[in-house]
Design an enzyme around this catalytic site. Structure first.
Site, PDB file in Angstrom:
ATOM      1  N   LYS A   1     -28.086  -1.044 -22.119  1.00 53.63           N
ATOM      2  CA  LYS A   1     -26.873  -0.982 -22.256  1.00 53.63           C
ATOM      3  C   LYS A   1     -26.318  -2.507 -22.940  1.00 53.63           C
ATOM      4  O   LYS A   1     -25.338  -2.584 -23.715  1.00 53.63           O
ATOM      5  CB  LYS A   1     -26.050  -0.947 -20.894  1.00 53.63           C
ATOM      6  CG  LYS A   1     -26.255   0.378 -20.278  1.00 53.63           C
ATOM      7  CD  LYS A   1     -25.511   0.356 -19.105  1.00 53.63           C
ATOM      8  CE  LYS A   1     -25.920  -0.422 -17.903  1.00 53.63           C
ATOM      9  NZ  LYS A   1     -27.494  -0.062 -17.345  1.00 53.63           N
TER      10      LYS A   1
ATOM     11  N   ARG B   1     -19.963   1.495 -11.497  1.00 53.57           N
ATOM     12  CA  ARG B   1     -21.201   1.901 -10.962  1.00 53.57           C
ATOM     13  C   ARG B   1     -21.286   2.969 -10.034  1.00 53.57           C
ATOM     14  O   ARG B   1     -22.112   3.254  -9.518  1.00 53.57           O
ATOM     15  CB  ARG B   1     -21.966   0.718 -10.637  1.00 53.57           C
ATOM     16  CG  ARG B   1     -23.281   0.359 -11.459  1.00 53.57           C
ATOM     17  CD  ARG B   1     -23.852  -1.038 -11.052  1.00 53.57           C
ATOM     18  NE  ARG B   1     -25.114  -1.307 -11.359  1.00 53.57           N
ATOM     19  CZ  ARG B   1     -25.481  -2.037 -12.271  1.00 53.57           C
ATOM     20  NH1 ARG B   1     -24.331  -2.685 -12.966  1.00 53.57           N
ATOM     21  NH2 ARG B   1     -26.699  -2.558 -12.302  1.00 53.57           N
TER      22      ARG B   1
ATOM     23  N   ARG C   1     -38.802  -6.807 -20.127  1.00 47.50           N
ATOM     24  CA  ARG C   1     -37.492  -7.321 -20.732  1.00 47.50           C
ATOM     25  C   ARG C   1     -37.329  -8.770 -20.589  1.00 47.50           C
ATOM     26  O   ARG C   1     -37.763  -9.247 -19.486  1.00 47.50           O
ATOM     27  CB  ARG C   1     -36.168  -6.730 -19.728  1.00 47.50           C
ATOM     28  CG  ARG C   1     -35.131  -7.420 -20.174  1.00 47.50           C
ATOM     29  CD  ARG C   1     -33.868  -6.564 -19.580  1.00 47.50           C
ATOM     30  NE  ARG C   1     -33.478  -6.386 -18.127  1.00 47.50           N
ATOM     31  CZ  ARG C   1     -32.593  -5.786 -17.797  1.00 47.50           C
ATOM     32  NH1 ARG C   1     -31.650  -5.163 -18.629  1.00 47.50           N
ATOM     33  NH2 ARG C   1     -32.607  -5.592 -16.628  1.00 47.50           N
TER      34      ARG C   1
ATOM     35  N   ARG D   1     -35.512 -11.530 -15.781  1.00 47.99           N
ATOM     36  CA  ARG D   1     -34.582 -11.738 -14.698  1.00 47.99           C
ATOM     37  C   ARG D   1     -35.108 -11.578 -13.448  1.00 47.99           C
ATOM     38  O   ARG D   1     -36.410 -10.987 -13.236  1.00 47.99           O
ATOM     39  CB  ARG D   1     -33.657 -10.657 -14.860  1.00 47.99           C
ATOM     40  CG  ARG D   1     -32.209 -10.970 -15.447  1.00 47.99           C
ATOM     41  CD  ARG D   1     -31.565  -9.868 -16.142  1.00 47.99           C
ATOM     42  NE  ARG D   1     -31.373  -8.764 -14.693  1.00 47.99           N
ATOM     43  CZ  ARG D   1     -30.553  -7.813 -14.948  1.00 47.99           C
ATOM     44  NH1 ARG D   1     -29.766  -7.666 -16.107  1.00 47.99           N
ATOM     45  NH2 ARG D   1     -30.188  -6.991 -13.900  1.00 47.99           N
TER      46      ARG D   1
ATOM     47  N   ARG E   1     -33.228  -0.857  -7.568  1.00 48.41           N
ATOM     48  CA  ARG E   1     -32.025  -0.836  -8.203  1.00 48.41           C
ATOM     49  C   ARG E   1     -32.083   0.714  -8.657  1.00 48.41           C
ATOM     50  O   ARG E   1     -31.205   1.305  -8.932  1.00 48.41           O
ATOM     51  CB  ARG E   1     -32.270  -1.812  -9.309  1.00 48.41           C
ATOM     52  CG  ARG E   1     -32.015  -3.172  -8.858  1.00 48.41           C
ATOM     53  CD  ARG E   1     -32.639  -4.405  -9.804  1.00 48.41           C
ATOM     54  NE  ARG E   1     -31.848  -3.982 -11.414  1.00 48.41           N
ATOM     55  CZ  ARG E   1     -32.429  -4.374 -12.494  1.00 48.41           C
ATOM     56  NH1 ARG E   1     -33.665  -4.865 -12.438  1.00 48.41           N
ATOM     57  NH2 ARG E   1     -31.826  -4.411 -13.599  1.00 48.41           N
TER      58      ARG E   1
HETATM   59  P1  AMP Z   1     -26.915  -5.532 -13.871  1.00 50.27           P
HETATM   60  O1  AMP Z   1     -27.044  -6.800 -14.937  1.00 50.27           O
HETATM   61  O2  AMP Z   1     -25.821  -4.706 -14.810  1.00 50.27           O
HETATM   62  O3  AMP Z   1     -28.229  -4.728 -13.901  1.00 50.27           O
HETATM   63  O4  AMP Z   1     -26.605  -6.093 -12.536  1.00 50.27           O
HETATM   64  C1  AMP Z   1     -27.420  -6.826 -11.704  1.00 50.27           C
HETATM   65  C2  AMP Z   1     -27.132  -6.586 -10.337  1.00 50.27           C
HETATM   66  O5  AMP Z   1     -25.725  -7.117 -10.112  1.00 50.27           O
HETATM   67  C3  AMP Z   1     -26.894  -5.115  -9.725  1.00 50.27           C
HETATM   68  O6  AMP Z   1     -28.182  -4.692  -9.276  1.00 50.27           O
HETATM   69  C4  AMP Z   1     -25.955  -5.319  -8.726  1.00 50.27           C
HETATM   70  O7  AMP Z   1     -26.389  -5.869  -7.502  1.00 50.27           O
HETATM   71  C5  AMP Z   1     -24.972  -6.358  -9.246  1.00 50.27           C
HETATM   72  N1  AMP Z   1     -23.919  -5.672 -10.049  1.00 50.27           N
HETATM   73  C6  AMP Z   1     -23.553  -5.386 -11.313  1.00 50.27           C
HETATM   74  N2  AMP Z   1     -22.788  -4.766 -11.495  1.00 50.27           N
HETATM   75  C7  AMP Z   1     -22.146  -4.177 -10.601  1.00 50.27           C
HETATM   76  C8  AMP Z   1     -21.220  -3.207 -10.194  1.00 50.27           C
HETATM   77  N3  AMP Z   1     -20.551  -2.566 -11.156  1.00 50.27           N
HETATM   78  N4  AMP Z   1     -21.097  -2.934  -9.078  1.00 50.27           N
HETATM   79  C9  AMP Z   1     -21.900  -3.284  -7.819  1.00 50.27           C
HETATM   80  N5  AMP Z   1     -22.803  -4.167  -8.226  1.00 50.27           N
HETATM   81  C10 AMP Z   1     -23.081  -4.737  -9.444  1.00 50.27           C
END
Ligand code: AMP
Length: 243
Positions: free
Chosen positions: A37, A112, A153, A186, A197
């Site tokens: 994404k 999400r 990654r 990360r 996740r």
């Molecule tokens: P990502 O970088 O999108 O994989 O997000 C990393 C972490 O941020 C996720 O595992 C969640 O803990 C939090 N997070 C990101 N976006 C959301 C969202 N829309 N709703 C809830 N938690 C989020």
């Protein structure tokens, strides 16, 4: 204070000249962690000159700057769980109110949960006169690949470019092709957190595909081809809905 304006990259002048007056509206990227994404969002930014809004990036920026939001989100993110809807929705509302979102925006990692999607629909309905309905792109990837995609990654802390040691390695191991910075992994791309996740994705995010399918908005794109091929399919889907 909440840090909201984290990632907003601008297109080349030729691209912006081509697209500057079009209202692209909201673009939503759905897909499991590691589907690509973030990488694809950057390609859409380059094409249409609208900002990428990655809720994960904004949360990490808040965390790095020690804001109240960042402190509340930190432990939840480290466990691989989702941050509560109200916190994320407030954060997104603040970001969408910024002027660079007027012609459209790309949501990467949001919504999400079905609650977040309903909230977003409510917000978009209020500006329905000026904004077209969202184009929702669902990136379908082979689930067996997801683990390698996440474990491999790496990203550049300076320019944000994303690599994968298996699928898209940098020319020199661990060094950004663009600016020579040392690449980083990360914190939540460790095996234990990845598993949490993915569980959160299956339980809370997967139902969103049905949510948008029922509303006739879902566009499914295979994420298993090369980055360039996936980008071409996504741009085709957006152009189809928007032109
Ligand atoms: P990502 O970088 O999108 O994989 O997000 C990393 C972490 O941020 C996720 O595992 C969640 O803990 C939090 N997070 C990101 N976006 C959301 C969202 N829309 N709703 C809830 N938690 C989020």
């Amino acid at each position: 204070m909440v840090v909201v304006n984290h990632v907003a990259r601008t297109p080349s002048s030729a691209q912006s000249a081509q697209t500057e007056n079009r209202n692209i509206g909201p673009i939503i990227l759905l897909g499991p962690p590691g589907a690509g994404k973030g990488t694809q969002a950057k390609a859409i930014v380059a094409r249409f000159g609208i900002p990428q809004i990655s809720t994960g990036d904004i949360l990490r920026a808040n965390r790095a700057q020690g804001t109240e939001l960042g402190k509340r989100a930190a432990a939840i993110m480290d466990r691989g769980e989702l941050v509560p809807d109200e916190l994320v929705c407030d954060m997104v509302a603040a970001r969408l109110a910024q002027p660079d979102c007027a012609r459209g925006f790309i949501l990467d990692g949001f919504p999400r949960t079905v609650k977040q999607a309903e909230w977003l629909d409510g917000l978009l309905a209020k500006s329905a006169a000026s904004a077209p309905a969202p184009v929702v792109i669902s990136l379908k990837v082979d689930y067996n690949d997801v683990l390698r995609r996440l474990a491999g990654r790496r990203s550049c802390p300076a320019c944000g470019r994303i690599y994968n040691v298996y699928f898209q390695p940098p020319r020199v191991p661990d060094v950004c092709d663009v600016d020579g910075s040392k690449l980083v992994a990360r914190q939540d791309d460790s095996e234990a957190v990845i598993s949490e996740r993915l569980k959160a994705y299956e339980k809370q995010t997967l139902p969103l595909a049905d949510y948008y399918r029922r509303r006739g908005r879902l566009r499914e794109v295979s994420g298993d081809a090369s980055v360039e091929q996936v980008t071409a399919e996504i741009l085709k889907a957006i152009e189809h809905d928007r032109l």
